[in-house]
Motif scaffolding. Sequence first.
Motif, PDB file in Angstrom:
ATOM      1  N   PRO A 100      44.460  33.399  34.754  1.00  0.00           N
ATOM      2  CA  PRO A 100      43.090  33.294  34.237  1.00  0.00           C
ATOM      3  C   PRO A 100      42.712  31.879  33.792  1.00  0.00           C
ATOM      4  O   PRO A 100      41.528  31.559  33.708  1.00  0.00           O
ATOM      5  CB  PRO A 100      43.081  34.247  33.043  1.00  0.00           C
ATOM      6  N   LEU A 101      43.720  31.049  33.486  1.00  0.00           N
ATOM      7  CA  LEU A 101      43.413  29.688  32.997  1.00  0.00           C
ATOM      8  C   LEU A 101      43.938  28.673  34.015  1.00  0.00           C
ATOM      9  O   LEU A 101      44.863  27.912  33.745  1.00  0.00           O
ATOM     10  CB  LEU A 101      44.036  29.462  31.617  1.00  0.00           C
ATOM     11  N   ILE A 103      42.784  25.927  35.397  1.00  0.00           N
ATOM     12  CA  ILE A 103      42.690  24.476  35.141  1.00  0.00           C
ATOM     13  C   ILE A 103      43.826  24.039  34.204  1.00  0.00           C
ATOM     14  O   ILE A 103      44.487  23.037  34.444  1.00  0.00           O
ATOM     15  CB  ILE A 103      41.311  24.113  34.528  1.00  0.00           C
ATOM     16  N   ASN A 104      44.036  24.840  33.142  1.00  0.00           N
ATOM     17  CA  ASN A 104      45.115  24.509  32.197  1.00  0.00           C
ATOM     18  C   ASN A 104      46.475  24.547  32.895  1.00  0.00           C
ATOM     19  O   ASN A 104      47.346  23.722  32.639  1.00  0.00           O
ATOM     20  CB  ASN A 104      45.142  25.502  31.028  1.00  0.00           C
TER      21      ASN A 104
END
Lengths: 254, 533
Positions: A100-101, A103-104
């Motif tokens: 879900p994250l 970019i991180n």
Amino acid sequence: MGDKRGQVTIFIILAIVIVVGAVLAYFFIPGFGLTTGLSVENPEAFIESCMEDEIEMALEKISLRGGSLEPEHFFNYYNNPVEYLCYINQNYIPCIVQQPLLINHLKSELDESLQPVANSCFNDLKESYEDKGYNVEMKQGKIDTEFKIKSILFNFPNYELTVKKGETLKFDSFNIFVNNNLYELASIANSIIGWESTYGDAETTVYMNYYPHLKVEKKKQGDGTTIYIITNRETNKKFQFASRSLVFPPGYSR
Amino acid sequence: MKKEKVFLIIGMFLVATIFFITFSSSQISYCCEKTTEGASCQNVAEIQCNTNYKKAPTSCESTSYCKLGTCINSQEGTCTENTPLVVCEENGGVWSVEPAENLGQCQLGCCSIGDQTAFVTQTRCKRLSSLYGLETNYRTDINSELECITTSQPNVEGACVFTREYERTCLRTTKKECGDFKADAGKEDVDFFEGMLCTDENLGTNCGESQQTTCVEGDDAVYYLDTCGNIANVYDSSKKTDKDYWSRIFDKFESCGYDSLTGNANSKTCGNCDYFFGSTCKDYTTWEDSERPDLGNYICADLSCEYDGETYEHGETWCGTNNIESNDKYSPGTSSYRYVCYNGEVTIEPCADFRQEVCVDNEIQIEGSSDTYSVAACVVNRWQNCFNQQTQEECTNDDERDCEWVPFDTDDVVRRGTLSTTTVSERDEPNGYCIPAIAPGFDFWKGTTSAKEVCGLASNTCRVVYEDKLLSKEKIVEGEECLSEEWRLAQEAMCVSMGDCEGGYSRTENYQGFAGQNHSSYNILSEEEFKNE
């Protein structure tokens, strides 16, 4: 015949002179080392030159493998492991988001994979100064990847280099800019994941209407996996990932 | 007729059995936080769970760790639904069981950045502001994306006039940029003239008309450049010396070829390109472009595609198949493809294998033109419950399924009644078969998709009665049509419509026909054989 032999000798002598001249210039002319990696005034260029190949390689690998250098759960697409960013092992239901994250995750993958490279390059830099007779003090820190719209900035916030030979020079700002729109491509991937997990599919033309410079392709595979490929038409840089969602299997099966 | 009824009942029973067997034999019972393959939060058999992670003999929705909810990325300002708790938290996100629409952090509003807008969360708006280095304005009173887009107003541009090295010169900027320039340069003699071009004679600058053109990033059109390098109006060769055209900013709708249905593609005289109508600005190349622009070196490039001898417009999508040799689009092994023409390039999107999806296309008449525009999509083939439908109305309900009704030939049915002793009420007697409109494919070689059973639904028996003659050849007294080519073809059609079931016919001692790989069969029996059945 004698003339030709004389010409060859002259060419050989000229070649030797050029090579010897280049070697002498490298060692004795200040600033000449810039093209080969080290300039006393610009250690940042040394680091950039030292890391650029590794950075490019890491970026390409990460982009073609769904955001992970070593994907854990992947689809083998033309011998390339492509990470599932959304996946469901069952049929007839939409996928569950696996990353879900994104970019991180990209940032941490780049930070982790490039940290040893950065350390090694800074050590090489230190050695280069020492070879030139400088006293060197160096403090190493952590690499920090920062995404921009069309580029990636690699910061080295806690790195410090102090070199002394007569005068003292202190360098505490090292940055490397790389032209790469991974952030934009990953943001589109994020949006596609949202559609896949909600509706089980995503319409590629919607993205191409909004972003004329992008090409979005969808390649369905036999087991229900879909490979999405997002390409920047101008730079030809790609980001691809896998999803398995709302699969209708052949025949009557679970 | 009764035989057909029984055929359908048996068929339904068989299908139900197949479902029951497939579902019960591979009962999914464990929710694994991580499977041995590395997937997170999947319902699988216990043996597939990674033992280093949590597992529970229940569905993932019932567990605390794999419950689905919304994952909030507080740095990027994005909210992702359908995310398991453990996946969100281990990646540094904030998880909530609530859907995004109920969460304050995920409420969407209208974010204005420069002359663009985006319908995003407030945190996302701030992130975009830092990414683009522009100030933003976030409005929570706008509740829809459409409304947000319509509020976007291009920044008012004009001529920013100032003196440099004793010369009066000019830049085309926005009012704000000009104000910033004035402040930064600390100059008093910087003036902004809204809606004016730097080439307006009344401004008295050193910028003049030119015949140079350029492309502008983020814009489709070809623009004139003035002698100072500023962008002027859309390229229109007829206006190259028009004083009015070089004095104020003209909107695109006031410029040449605004209503062109081709977006002025390949026009030598007009640079009012339009991406949605199939053209965009690009530099002219002799070997790629058919027309050379009258002025400058940029042209509205034609984005249409050539494929298989046909021309497709930019944005058109159409269907194709891998079975180019056969007229039958749905024979075994055939797959559908969607072809997409964008930016002068055709990409191919395969629909799901085994004809679980099929490509459907349609032609749309272009308003104000005799041309049509093709639109295609891969759609799910809803064939699974065709065999259960007993009436034509239920069978052909397009909202529910993709099936076709094949009526019986009544006389034929009566003759074929092999199980005539059945007591099923005549009232419920179906008068036809319900079969998939598009025969699905099976991966019969895996043995997991019940291909044999489904194809077997087409098996049939036809009764032929012979009368022995002492001195002459035996005479057929009943069911002669069973031996006819028409009957064979009808059975074969039924067989192949079930899926990848190949209908074939080989006359053996018992007149047994068999069907391809999946062995649907239709048998023709003699009287004696029939009695023994």
